[in-house]
Design a protein around this motif. Sequence first.
Motif, PDB file in Angstrom:
ATOM      1  N   SER A  10     -52.947  29.447  38.193  1.00  0.00           N
ATOM      2  CA  SER A  10     -53.383  30.710  37.599  1.00  0.00           C
ATOM      3  C   SER A  10     -53.473  31.755  38.698  1.00  0.00           C
ATOM      4  O   SER A  10     -54.281  31.631  39.629  1.00  0.00           O
ATOM      5  CB  SER A  10     -54.746  30.542  36.918  1.00  0.00           C
ATOM      6  OG  SER A  10     -55.254  31.803  36.533  1.00  0.00           O
ATOM      7  N   HIS A  11     -52.673  32.779  38.550  1.00  0.00           N
ATOM      8  CA  HIS A  11     -52.678  33.831  39.572  1.00  0.00           C
ATOM      9  C   HIS A  11     -53.962  34.637  39.555  1.00  0.00           C
ATOM     10  O   HIS A  11     -54.355  35.188  40.586  1.00  0.00           O
ATOM     11  CB  HIS A  11     -51.479  34.751  39.356  1.00  0.00           C
ATOM     12  CG  HIS A  11     -50.164  34.110  39.687  1.00  0.00           C
ATOM     13  ND1 HIS A  11     -49.520  34.293  40.862  1.00  0.00           N
ATOM     14  CD2 HIS A  11     -49.384  33.254  38.964  1.00  0.00           C
ATOM     15  CE1 HIS A  11     -48.388  33.605  40.872  1.00  0.00           C
ATOM     16  NE2 HIS A  11     -48.282  32.951  39.710  1.00  0.00           N
ATOM     17  N   LYS A  12     -54.608  34.676  38.434  1.00  0.00           N
ATOM     18  CA  LYS A  12     -55.854  35.436  38.345  1.00  0.00           C
ATOM     19  C   LYS A  12     -57.001  34.714  39.024  1.00  0.00           C
ATOM     20  O   LYS A  12     -57.944  35.336  39.478  1.00  0.00           O
ATOM     21  CB  LYS A  12     -56.212  35.692  36.883  1.00  0.00           C
ATOM     22  CG  LYS A  12     -55.232  36.610  36.150  1.00  0.00           C
ATOM     23  CD  LYS A  12     -55.669  36.836  34.715  1.00  0.00           C
ATOM     24  CE  LYS A  12     -54.715  37.762  33.968  1.00  0.00           C
ATOM     25  NZ  LYS A  12     -55.124  37.988  32.553  1.00  0.00           N
ATOM     26  N   ARG A  13     -56.923  33.373  39.067  1.00  0.00           N
ATOM     27  CA  ARG A  13     -58.094  32.626  39.500  1.00  0.00           C
ATOM     28  C   ARG A  13     -57.896  31.878  40.810  1.00  0.00           C
ATOM     29  O   ARG A  13     -58.799  31.828  41.643  1.00  0.00           O
ATOM     30  CB  ARG A  13     -58.484  31.633  38.397  1.00  0.00           C
ATOM     31  CG  ARG A  13     -59.737  30.835  38.710  1.00  0.00           C
ATOM     32  CD  ARG A  13     -60.096  29.938  37.546  1.00  0.00           C
ATOM     33  NE  ARG A  13     -61.307  29.171  37.838  1.00  0.00           N
ATOM     34  CZ  ARG A  13     -62.535  29.631  37.678  1.00  0.00           C
ATOM     35  NH1 ARG A  13     -62.720  30.864  37.237  1.00  0.00           N
ATOM     36  NH2 ARG A  13     -63.593  28.880  37.948  1.00  0.00           N
ATOM     37  N   ASP A  14     -56.748  31.320  41.036  1.00  0.00           N
ATOM     38  CA  ASP A  14     -56.607  30.338  42.111  1.00  0.00           C
ATOM     39  C   ASP A  14     -55.618  30.721  43.212  1.00  0.00           C
ATOM     40  O   ASP A  14     -55.103  29.848  43.907  1.00  0.00           O
ATOM     41  CB  ASP A  14     -56.187  28.999  41.502  1.00  0.00           C
ATOM     42  CG  ASP A  14     -57.317  28.355  40.713  1.00  0.00           C
ATOM     43  OD1 ASP A  14     -58.472  28.556  41.132  1.00  0.00           O
ATOM     44  OD2 ASP A  14     -57.018  27.671  39.708  1.00  0.00           O
ATOM     45  N   THR A  15     -55.320  31.986  43.368  1.00  0.00           N
ATOM     46  CA  THR A  15     -54.359  32.365  44.411  1.00  0.00           C
ATOM     47  C   THR A  15     -54.827  31.937  45.802  1.00  0.00           C
ATOM     48  O   THR A  15     -54.049  31.350  46.571  1.00  0.00           O
ATOM     49  CB  THR A  15     -54.095  33.876  44.370  1.00  0.00           C
ATOM     50  OG1 THR A  15     -53.474  34.200  43.125  1.00  0.00           O
ATOM     51  CG2 THR A  15     -53.193  34.315  45.531  1.00  0.00           C
ATOM     52  N   SER A  46     -45.005  37.711  38.764  1.00  0.00           N
ATOM     53  CA  SER A  46     -45.252  37.556  37.315  1.00  0.00           C
ATOM     54  C   SER A  46     -43.932  37.672  36.576  1.00  0.00           C
ATOM     55  O   SER A  46     -43.024  38.388  36.987  1.00  0.00           O
ATOM     56  CB  SER A  46     -46.196  38.652  36.818  1.00  0.00           C
ATOM     57  OG  SER A  46     -47.443  38.538  37.436  1.00  0.00           O
ATOM     58  N   ALA A  74     -58.103  28.283  32.936  1.00  0.00           N
ATOM     59  CA  ALA A  74     -57.319  29.509  32.947  1.00  0.00           C
ATOM     60  C   ALA A  74     -55.837  29.197  33.064  1.00  0.00           C
ATOM     61  O   ALA A  74     -54.995  29.845  32.421  1.00  0.00           O
ATOM     62  CB  ALA A  74     -57.761  30.404  34.103  1.00  0.00           C
ATOM     63  N   SER A  78     -52.515  29.872  30.471  1.00  0.00           N
ATOM     64  CA  SER A  78     -51.531  30.833  30.971  1.00  0.00           C
ATOM     65  C   SER A  78     -50.166  30.565  30.360  1.00  0.00           C
ATOM     66  O   SER A  78     -49.658  29.433  30.403  1.00  0.00           O
ATOM     67  CB  SER A  78     -51.448  30.761  32.498  1.00  0.00           C
ATOM     68  OG  SER A  78     -50.345  31.501  32.947  1.00  0.00           O
TER      69      SER A  78
END
Length: 940
Positions: A10-15, A46, A74, A78
Motif C-alpha cells: 500500500s503506497h499510502k501506508r507502507d512506503t 500509480s 489497506a 487496494s
Amino acid sequence: MERDAFISYSHKRDTPLAQALQRGLHTLARPWTRRQIINVFRDTTSLAANSDLGGSIKRELEHSRHFIYLASPAAAESRWVREEIAFWLANRPVDRFLIAVSDGDIAWDPQIGDFDWSRTTALPDMLRGAFPTEPLWVDLTAIRRHERFSLRHPEFRDAVATLAAPLHGRAKEALDSEDLRQRRRALQMLRGAVAALSLLLVATLIASIIAWQQRGDALARARTSASQALAARALVLAGTDPRKAAQFALYAEAVQPTGESAQALGRAVESNENVVRHVQGGNDAVSRWRGAGSVPSSRVALSRSGRLLAYYSDFDRDAREHPGRHIHLYDIGARKELPNLYGGAWPRNGGAMAFSADGSILAAETYPNEIDLWDTLRQKRIRTVVTDPHADELASAFQGLTSLAVSDDGRRVAAIFHETPDTSRFGVWDVATGARLATGENATPSSELAFSTLDRLVLLNPATDLLDTLAVDDHAWDDTRTLSGLGLDRGYASLTPDGAWGYVRNGSKAELWDLAKGKRQASVTGGPEFLAVPQDAGDTAIGADGRVVSVYDMTLNQVRTLSAFSWPVDSLAVSGDGKLVAASTDDGAISLLSTERDRGGTAVANAQQVKAEELIADGQLAVREVNGGSDLWAVADGAAGLHRLGHVGATLDLGDSPGDTVVASADGTRAALCVGGMLSLWDLSAGVPAGPEGTLPAEDRLRLLAFVPDGTRVLARGRNTLYVLDTRTWETVQEETIDEDFGGGTAVSRDGTTVAVSVSGDLTVWRWSRERSLTPVRTAAVDLDIHGAVFLSRGGEKVAVTDGDLRITLIDVASGRTALSPAAVEPGGRGLVFSRDLRFLVQTTGSGNGSRLGFWDASTGEARGSWALGSDGGAAVLATPSGELLTLGAGGALAHRTVGVEAWRKILCGVVRDPLPKAEYDRYLKDLRVGPPCGALTGG
C-alpha cells in the motif's frame, strides 16, 4: 531483465517499510566488492485511472521470480495490489508468493488447509484456496510500529533474512552466516584501508616534517651566511664609514645572531664612539648631481649652546615633495626633528649659515647674495636682507658670501660678499629692521669676520696681514693692526665666534693666532682643508681633511680622529664649548659628533686614585696600607666605581703563597681575614673586630675565597680540602676533600653561589644549595698546569680555564658542553671576566697607548676583536655586582665599559636608524624577511 522479487504494498501506508525492506534485501549477505547480488523491484508509481494493470508492471511481474506481498488491510483493499496479485496467481507459481505482514492479522487453519478468513484481515479474498499448504510469511507489525528499519536491529534483520533465504536459494542460517562473514571481511578491509591510509598519512606527515626541517635548515644556513657576510662588510667599513658599519652590523645581528655579528657590533660601537647620531644617511653617489663647476650642496650649522643643529642638502629626502630650499632643524637635546624652514634657493655649491649664541636666530645665505633671517623658536622667517640692490647683476654673485656672522644676542648680522671676482665688500644689518648699519670695501675673498661684542666687528684679512676692528655704530675703524707672518698663500682663515682667536691654514700648516696679542701661538703640520673653531677652546680646532674629521690640539701638535665618511666632508660646525661637531659630506650625509669619548668608556670617579697594583688576585677588592692597618675598596655599580668599605687593623701581606687573604661580605659591612695563620672577622665601618679569632684547620696554606650567600660563612681552600667556615666561631661547618693542589686553580662566582676547583686535570663545580651546604654539580676534564687559571661568570653559569699555552677551555655548567679556543689569549694580559650577557670573555692587554680591551667568544673561545683604551691603559678589567665592566688604568683612570650584544645594539640604534639601501639589502638579504633592526624608523 529478470528480477529476484517484486514487492507489492500500500503506497499510502507502507512506503517507508517497503523502502527499508528493499534496502535490506539488497544489502544482506552482499559481498563488499559488489554493489548488489539480488534485484528487488518496488513499484513507486500509480496506475492510470480506468486502465488495466500497466504494461510496465506486467513485464516486471513476468520477469520476477518471487512475489513479496506487504500485507495490511489497506493493501488488501487496494485495487492495484489486488490486480498485481491476480496477475501473479494467473501467470506465476504460487509457491513463490511470500507474505510480510505490516498490519492486521493472518491466521492459517490446518484443518481446512486454508486461511481462517474469519480472523484474517490483511489478505485479499482472492487468495481464498490459493495455497495448498501454508505459505511463507513473517510478522513486521512490531517493527513497523517502532520504525526499526535497520539491519542493526535483530528483529528486522531476522525478518529480512527469512524473506531473503528463498531469493538466494539458501537456508536462512547459512545466509545469515554469509552476511556476517561478508561484514567481517568488509570490516577487515576497512580497517586495513584505514591502517594503510593512516600509514600513508604518517608517511606524508613525516615527509612534510622532514621537508619542513630541511627547509628550516636551508633557511637557517642562508640566514647564517647572510649574517656572516653582513658582519664581514661591517668590519671592513668600520675604519672608513662608521655609519654604514653600524647599519651592516645591526642587520647582521637581526638576520641571525652569530659570533661574527657580535664582533661586528662591538667594532661598530668602537668606530662610532664619537658619534652622537647620524642624522641623515648619504646618497652613496654624486655623479649625476655634478654640473659644470658645481658639486651637490650640503651645509651644517650648530648653535653655540649646542642645542640646535641646522642642515640642508641637495639630497634631502623630502626634496621631491618640497622643491626648493628647505632647512632642517634638529633639537639635539630632545633628539627630534623640528619643522623645516622653507625659503629660496641657495647659491651654487651651497651657502653659509650662522646661529646667534642661543640659537634663537638663524641666518642663511640665499641666491643672489641675500640672507634669510629666521626665528627658530617659531620656525618663521623674520625677513630677507639684500646685501646689494644690484647683486644679481654682479658677475660673481653666483660665488655667494665668503663669511657670515650673527651677534651673540641675534640683533645684528654681518657678511662679506663679492663685488667683483677679485674684490669683496662687507656689510652689517639690523635684524629687526633690515637696515644697513655699516659697509666697507677693505675685505677680500679670504677675509673672515666675527662680532667681538654687539657693536664691534672684527675683520681678519690674511692677504694683507691686517686685523681691523670696526665700531659699528660709529662706522669707524678704531683698531687696525698688522700681524706679521699671517700671509695666506693658499687655504683660508677662520675665527672663533668672538674673534679672539684665529686659525689660518697656510700651506701645509694650520696655525693658531692669539689675535688679542697679535702672536702665533702654535701650529700643526698636515693641516686640514678647513677648520671649525669653538669659542671656549682656543687651543683646539676641529678640522676636515678629505673624508676624515679630526680634533687638532694646536698646542701639543696632536691630531685625534673623530670619525670618517665614505665621501669628502664639505661642511663643519662646532658648538661653543667644542664638545659637539656637525659634519656634512658630498653625498648628503649629516652626522653629529662628540669630541668626548663616551662609547668605549665613560669616566667613573676614583677619588682616592686606587691603582691596579692594589687589587687583590680576584679583582673584587683593593687593599691599601693606611695607619698601621689596611683600607679596603670594593667594585661598585653606577658612578661609585670603587667604593671604600672601611678599615681593618691589620697590615696584609698579599704576596705569593702562603700570603694573607681577605674577603668582604656582599653588603660590604664585614671582612674576613686570614693573617699570619689567624682567622678574624672585622666590622669595616668601625674598623674593629666583630668576633673571636680562630686558628687554621689542620692543614696549612689556607686561602679565604668568598662569603657564601647567607653572609655568615666563608669558603676557604687548603692544599687538598675545600672548607665552609662559620665566621662567628671559625668552626668548620663542611669540608670536602680535593686532590693534591698541583697546578690547580680556584674561582668563586661574583654572587658567591658557585665555586670551581681544578686540580690534576679535573675541574669540579660546586653550588651552594638551599640546604646551606656545598653540592657538586659538574665535573669536567681540563688541561690546567701551574701557569693556568680558572674564571667563573657572575652567576656561575660558565667556567673558563686557561692552560699553559694560554688557550681557553669553556664549560657550560648546566649542560656540561665544553669548547677549546682555536687561539691563545694575549700573553701578559690580566684575568678574564665574563660580560653580563655571557656572550664574551674580556681581558685587558698592553700598556700606555698600546693598551687594549680584548674580546673572546664565551661559547667558542674565538677572538672577537678589541678596543683601544687610550694612554692610561687598562691594566685591569673589573666586574661590578650587576655584571657591568670597569677598566682600571695603571695611572688610576677608572672607566665604565659597555660590553654586551644587546647594549651594543641599543647604542648603534641610537646612532643610526636608516635602513640599508635597497641595492645593499637585495645583495645580502634577497628572499629573506628581515625587518628594520631598530624597529620603526621614526625620529628619536
